[in-house]
Write a protein that holds these residues in place. Sequence first.
Motif, PDB file in Angstrom:
ATOM      1  N   MET A  19      48.658  31.027  32.132  1.00  0.00           N
ATOM      2  CA  MET A  19      49.649  32.090  32.215  1.00  0.00           C
ATOM      3  C   MET A  19      49.010  33.401  32.670  1.00  0.00           C
ATOM      4  O   MET A  19      49.598  34.140  33.444  1.00  0.00           O
ATOM      5  N   GLU A  20      47.797  33.689  32.192  1.00  0.00           N
ATOM      6  CA  GLU A  20      47.109  34.909  32.619  1.00  0.00           C
ATOM      7  C   GLU A  20      46.798  34.850  34.107  1.00  0.00           C
ATOM      8  O   GLU A  20      46.925  35.849  34.813  1.00  0.00           O
ATOM      9  N   LYS A  21      46.401  33.694  34.600  1.00  0.00           N
ATOM     10  CA  LYS A  21      46.139  33.545  36.038  1.00  0.00           C
ATOM     11  C   LYS A  21      47.419  33.766  36.831  1.00  0.00           C
ATOM     12  O   LYS A  21      47.407  34.388  37.885  1.00  0.00           O
ATOM     13  N   GLN A  22      48.524  33.232  36.330  1.00  0.00           N
ATOM     14  CA  GLN A  22      49.781  33.315  37.056  1.00  0.00           C
ATOM     15  C   GLN A  22      50.311  34.743  37.107  1.00  0.00           C
ATOM     16  O   GLN A  22      50.775  35.195  38.148  1.00  0.00           O
ATOM     17  N   PHE A  23      50.231  35.477  36.006  1.00  0.00           N
ATOM     18  CA  PHE A  23      50.820  36.806  35.958  1.00  0.00           C
ATOM     19  C   PHE A  23      49.837  37.925  36.286  1.00  0.00           C
ATOM     20  O   PHE A  23      50.253  39.027  36.591  1.00  0.00           O
ATOM     21  N   ASN A  24      48.548  37.670  36.230  1.00  0.00           N
ATOM     22  CA  ASN A  24      47.544  38.663  36.589  1.00  0.00           C
ATOM     23  C   ASN A  24      46.622  38.077  37.649  1.00  0.00           C
ATOM     24  O   ASN A  24      45.537  37.603  37.339  1.00  0.00           O
ATOM     25  N   PRO A  25      47.057  38.117  38.918  1.00  0.00           N
ATOM     26  CA  PRO A  25      46.194  37.540  39.947  1.00  0.00           C
ATOM     27  C   PRO A  25      44.891  38.334  40.059  1.00  0.00           C
ATOM     28  O   PRO A  25      44.865  39.544  39.816  1.00  0.00           O
ATOM     29  N   PRO A  26      43.802  37.683  40.403  1.00  0.00           N
ATOM     30  CA  PRO A  26      42.516  38.389  40.494  1.00  0.00           C
ATOM     31  C   PRO A  26      42.534  39.424  41.613  1.00  0.00           C
ATOM     32  O   PRO A  26      43.212  39.263  42.619  1.00  0.00           O
ATOM     33  N   GLN A  27      41.790  40.502  41.394  1.00  0.00           N
ATOM     34  CA  GLN A  27      41.699  41.559  42.401  1.00  0.00           C
ATOM     35  C   GLN A  27      40.912  41.045  43.598  1.00  0.00           C
ATOM     36  O   GLN A  27      39.947  40.319  43.452  1.00  0.00           O
ATOM     37  N   GLN A  28      41.341  41.476  44.789  1.00  0.00           N
ATOM     38  CA  GLN A  28      40.641  41.032  45.998  1.00  0.00           C
ATOM     39  C   GLN A  28      39.314  41.763  46.109  1.00  0.00           C
ATOM     40  O   GLN A  28      39.229  42.964  45.893  1.00  0.00           O
ATOM     41  N   GLU A  29      38.293  41.017  46.453  1.00  0.00           N
ATOM     42  CA  GLU A  29      36.976  41.602  46.646  1.00  0.00           C
ATOM     43  C   GLU A  29      36.875  42.129  48.076  1.00  0.00           C
ATOM     44  O   GLU A  29      37.525  41.621  48.981  1.00  0.00           O
ATOM     45  N   PRO A  30      36.049  43.161  48.305  1.00  0.00           N
ATOM     46  CA  PRO A  30      35.884  43.666  49.665  1.00  0.00           C
ATOM     47  C   PRO A  30      35.275  42.591  50.556  1.00  0.00           C
ATOM     48  O   PRO A  30      34.447  41.803  50.138  1.00  0.00           O
ATOM     49  N   ARG A  31      35.714  42.587  51.789  1.00  0.00           N
ATOM     50  CA  ARG A  31      35.223  41.580  52.738  1.00  0.00           C
ATOM     51  C   ARG A  31      33.761  41.858  53.065  1.00  0.00           C
ATOM     52  O   ARG A  31      33.364  42.996  53.286  1.00  0.00           O
TER      53      ARG A  31
END
Length: 81
Positions: free
Chosen positions: A40-52
Amino acid sequence: MVFLKTILIILLVYFGVKLLAKYFGPLLLKYIFKKVQKNMEKQFNPPQQEPRKSSHKSSKTSKRKSKETKVGEYIDYEEID
């Protein structure tokens, strides 16, 4: 005599399963609830995108995005009175 043996085996299995459920049931439920909570945490709190890190990867993703966004031709309809 065979009938009593069968009844005795059924009762032993029943009470054995009941005893195991009493001790291992809460542990199993904790494990299941932790997995559900993580999902549920993965679904509602997607991980922040890392800089390319490399420009090579970003050019591939931009090509993919342009292909995905190109759905079809846009047609503008006019109303006729």
